[in-house]
Design a protein around this motif. Structure first.
Motif, short mmCIF file in Angstrom:
data_model
loop_
_atom_site.label_atom_id
_atom_site.label_comp_id
_atom_site.label_asym_id
_atom_site.label_seq_id
_atom_site.Cartn_x
_atom_site.Cartn_y
_atom_site.Cartn_z
N ASP A 28 38.44 28.63 47.29
CA ASP A 28 39.35 28.74 48.42
C ASP A 28 40.80 28.85 47.94
N ARG A 29 41.17 28.06 46.93
CA ARG A 29 42.53 28.12 46.40
C ARG A 29 42.79 29.44 45.68
N CYS A 30 41.78 29.97 45.03
CA CYS A 30 41.91 31.23 44.29
C CYS A 30 42.21 32.39 45.23
N GLY A 31 41.63 32.34 46.43
CA GLY A 31 41.93 33.35 47.44
C GLY A 31 41.34 34.72 47.12
N SER A 32 42.10 35.76 47.43
CA SER A 32 41.58 37.12 47.35
C SER A 32 41.21 37.53 45.94
N LEU A 33 41.87 36.95 44.93
CA LEU A 33 41.57 37.32 43.56
C LEU A 33 40.11 37.03 43.24
N CYS A 34 39.68 35.79 43.48
CA CYS A 34 38.28 35.42 43.19
C CYS A 34 37.32 36.11 44.14
N GLN A 35 37.70 36.20 45.39
CA GLN A 35 36.81 36.81 46.38
C GLN A 35 36.57 38.27 46.07
N ASP A 36 37.61 39.01 45.73
CA ASP A 36 37.46 40.43 45.44
C ASP A 36 36.75 40.66 44.11
N LEU A 37 37.06 39.82 43.09
CA LEU A 37 36.43 39.99 41.79
C LEU A 37 34.93 39.80 41.87
N ASN A 38 34.47 38.98 42.80
CA ASN A 38 33.05 38.69 42.88
C ASN A 38 32.31 39.61 43.83
N GLU A 39 32.98 40.66 44.28
CA GLU A 39 32.29 41.73 45.00
C GLU A 39 31.77 42.73 43.97
N PRO A 40 30.67 43.42 44.28
CA PRO A 40 30.18 44.45 43.35
C PRO A 40 31.30 45.44 43.00
N ASN A 41 31.52 45.62 41.69
CA ASN A 41 32.58 46.51 41.17
C ASN A 41 33.99 46.04 41.56
N GLY A 42 34.10 44.78 41.99
CA GLY A 42 35.40 44.28 42.42
C GLY A 42 36.41 44.13 41.32
N ILE A 43 35.94 44.02 40.08
CA ILE A 43 36.87 43.86 38.96
C ILE A 43 37.77 45.08 38.82
N GLU A 44 37.28 46.25 39.24
CA GLU A 44 38.07 47.47 39.11
C GLU A 44 39.30 47.45 40.02
N SER A 45 39.20 46.79 41.17
CA SER A 45 40.32 46.79 42.12
C SER A 45 41.43 45.84 41.71
N HIS A 46 41.15 44.89 40.80
CA HIS A 46 42.15 43.91 40.40
C HIS A 46 42.46 43.98 38.90
N SER A 47 42.09 45.06 38.24
CA SER A 47 42.28 45.10 36.79
C SER A 47 42.75 46.46 36.33
N THR A 48 43.33 46.45 35.15
CA THR A 48 43.73 47.67 34.48
C THR A 48 43.09 47.67 33.11
N LEU A 49 42.27 48.67 32.80
CA LEU A 49 41.62 48.76 31.50
C LEU A 49 42.65 49.14 30.45
N LEU A 50 42.85 48.26 29.47
CA LEU A 50 43.87 48.51 28.46
C LEU A 50 43.31 49.27 27.27
N ASP A 51 42.14 48.89 26.78
CA ASP A 51 41.54 49.63 25.69
C ASP A 51 40.09 49.23 25.53
N THR A 52 39.33 50.10 24.92
CA THR A 52 37.92 49.84 24.60
C THR A 52 37.73 50.12 23.13
N SER A 53 37.25 49.14 22.38
CA SER A 53 37.07 49.31 20.95
C SER A 53 35.86 50.20 20.67
N GLU A 54 35.79 50.71 19.47
CA GLU A 54 34.69 51.59 19.07
C GLU A 54 33.36 50.86 19.23
N GLY A 55 32.38 51.56 19.73
CA GLY A 55 31.07 50.97 19.91
C GLY A 55 30.97 50.06 21.11
N GLY A 56 32.05 49.96 21.89
CA GLY A 56 32.01 49.11 23.08
C GLY A 56 32.02 47.64 22.76
#
Length: 210
Positions: A28-56
């Motif tokens: 409840d204290r976390c609010g929209s951040l936790c609620q949105d992150l825990n939706e399917p694919n929700g991490i994409e709406s609250h994040s910016t991909l900075l880099d992906t190392s070789e081989g994942g």
């Protein structure tokens, strides 16, 4: 909290009800951040991909709004509550939250750690000889560390990609009983390591402060 997310009528047992009650207050204290992150694919709406190392091996993500919302969560009493009654398996009801609905890979470790520090922290001594041996082992890929040679080697390879930044730098390590990460950093040319840990650590190596 208007509608409980975790502590619903079907939750039985004192341990489970106590834990899930804490989780509801944090959620409840976390609010929209936790609620949105825990939706399917929700991490994409609250994040910016900075880099992906070789081989994942590493997917580094910058979470938006974290600086604004996290301090309100970290200071809650519920975040640092000691509880030694946890089960060996993650409850099914919590699995989607551990993995963000499968967005984060999950695997079972071969050991169950029942470690706790509630006024019982032990004293550890890191001798100069121990650190030197582990540093030498890290250079040749023979460092067992805490999680085995494979993980230790993977971590060193990942850090080596930033060796120009690490060389002659001062680095903070948070949470460390065995100095495998400290030794890895020294093997890459780090000038000094400071380790922050619950246990009472004594380092006899001049390049490590505890």
């Amino acid at each position: 909290l208007t509608t409980p997310v975790f502590l619903t009528d079907d939750v039985k047992g004192e341990w489970m009800r106590t834990l899930f009650g804490r989780l509801d207050r944090i959620y409840d204290r976390c609010g929209s951040l936790c609620q949105d992150l825990n939706e399917p694919n929700g991490i994409e709406s609250h994040s910016t991909l900075l880099d992906t190392s070789e081989g994942g091996f590493t997917r580094r993500i910058e979470i938006k709004d974290m600086k604004r919302q996290c301090p309100h969560i970290i200071h809650m009493d519920e975040m640092d509550t000691g509880d030694a009654t946890f089960p060996t398996e993650i409850p099914d009801k919590l699995m989607p939250y551990y993995t963000l609905h499968g967005q984060i890979k999950f695997g079972k470790w071969r050991k169950h750690f029942a470690q706790k520090y509630m006024g019982e922290a032990k004293e550890l001594i890191w001798t100069k000889e121990l650190i030197q041996k582990q540093t030498d082992d890290a250079r040749v890929g023979n460092l067992g560390g805490t999680y085995g040679k494979g993980v230790s080697s993977d971590v060193r390879q990942a850090l080596a990609k930033s060796q120009d930044l690490l060389r002659n730098a001062t680095v903070l390590v948070i949470g460390s009983e065995k100095p495998w990460l400290e030794a890895t950093l020294l093997s890459l040319g780090v000038a000094h390591v400071t380790t922050l840990e619950y246990s009472a650590l004594t380092s006899q190596h001049p390049q490590i402060t505890t």
